[in-house]
Design an enzyme around this catalytic site. Sequence first.
Site, PDB file in Angstrom:
ATOM      1  N   SER A   1       0.803  -1.415  -0.151  1.00  8.56           N
ATOM      2  CA  SER A   1       0.237  -0.145   0.193  1.00  8.56           C
ATOM      3  C   SER A   1       0.943   1.318  -0.008  1.00  8.56           C
ATOM      4  O   SER A   1       2.138   1.275   1.471  1.00  8.56           O
ATOM      5  CB  SER A   1      -0.753  -0.066   1.483  1.00  8.56           C
ATOM      6  N   GLU A   2       0.828   2.312  -1.318  1.00  9.70           N
ATOM      7  CA  GLU A   2       1.643   3.171  -1.363  1.00  9.70           C
ATOM      8  C   GLU A   2       2.095   4.181  -0.127  1.00  9.70           C
ATOM      9  O   GLU A   2       2.976   4.513   0.030  1.00  9.70           O
ATOM     10  CB  GLU A   2       1.532   3.976  -3.124  1.00  9.70           C
TER      11      GLU A   2
END
Lengths: 219, 232
Positions: free
Chosen positions: A46-47
């Site tokens: 998840s960035e």
Amino acid sequence: MALSREQMAQRVAREMQDGFYVNLGIGIPTLVANYIPEGMEVMLQSENGLLGMGAFPRVGEADADMINAGKQTVTARTGASIFSSAESFAMIRGGHIDLTVLGAFEVDVHGNIASWMIPGKMVKGMGGAMDLVAGADNIIVTMTHASKDGESKLLSRCSLPLTGAGCIKRVLTDLAYLEIDNGAFILKERAPGVSVDEIIRKTAGKLIVPDHVPEMQFA
Amino acid sequence: MAGFDKRVASYEEALAGLKDGMTVISGGFGLCGIPENLINEIKRQGIRDLTVVSNNCGVDGFGLGVLLEDRQISKVIASYVGENALFEKQLLSGEIEVELTPQGTLAEKMRAGGAGIPAFFTATGVGTPVADGKETREFKGRAYLMEESITGDFAIVKGWKADHFGNVIYRHTAQNFNPLAATAGKITVVEVEEIVEPGELDPTQIHTPGIYVDRIICGTFEKRIEQLTERS
């Protein structure tokens, strides 16, 4: 019949491989996590800075300091790591993510993608999408084949401002699975019960239809 | 303040020197890991015409969103501003300027700014509106954009624990942009949940070394959740 969102997620999940690091975008891509094949180990990135995203928290256990890129409360799985945004995008830009799945408004025969802006209507920002499409080699775009008004989203040239140029090679729509090569869409699979004619009708960009187009498998 | 003791006693002191027209870099992702008390202090002091660099701009009534209410922000550099109706209104009416920047590029702009690197090349944004007016150069057969780094007059940061030397650790994904913002401020102010005794933080586990930090203050936090999602 056009695929449901769940079926689309299920079909994308077939592209997973054991040991993959995968970034899933918001919307249909997020659902892919529910269909990772039994016995296969995959790490979700998840960035906002989490590698090894787990399930949503149990009721009452949500932690404001533990979110995903969609700003939803999440948990971390065993083996996870948490880091800064610069580190996160070093992974993405540096080509370390094995598979990226994201949504789009339009895709064209040159592998261009438009997914972040509708001039005069919606200007919210690109978030991490431009970095994701520029950094990944293995990208699957998920979207409906045509708009609610029946306008094709698979075009000769994107009409909206681009998210990335020449970076998309694979598209899964609610009607078909297609690859992009050499200035054309290539029809690889059709959704169960969907005719090749309907796909031809709803594809505005150049479409190559092989003699045999198999029906999609989900298991 | 003596030697390496960077603690300040009040939020007013924490932001001493912040003036109209300055650039403020803020940590946080959505409402996660935002320096909520420092933002509220900027509101209280009524400082105006600010350029704010942050991944997002809060929501209506919380986080950086509160600085929109009295039009204290004139420009925002962010990757995503879609959670905020007031922001959209001020953008459409031309009261606020926005420079939408890809998230990874924004993170790298802060990192580079803090590391003394004036610009860098990235493939992100090539062939898109982000490339307009920017130099492109080819390396090994691929086109890259030149992006300039960012520094701020102030950086406002939310940490979990710090010691008085200014060494900081972050909690879970509240880390996000915070350690990058911390490096890129001429004056970096960190608010934390707890100031611990010297020696309590393991030197090998420090996220932000004290050299980047000018002022430390201990606060209490609401930590609002933007999207509460639970297992059904």
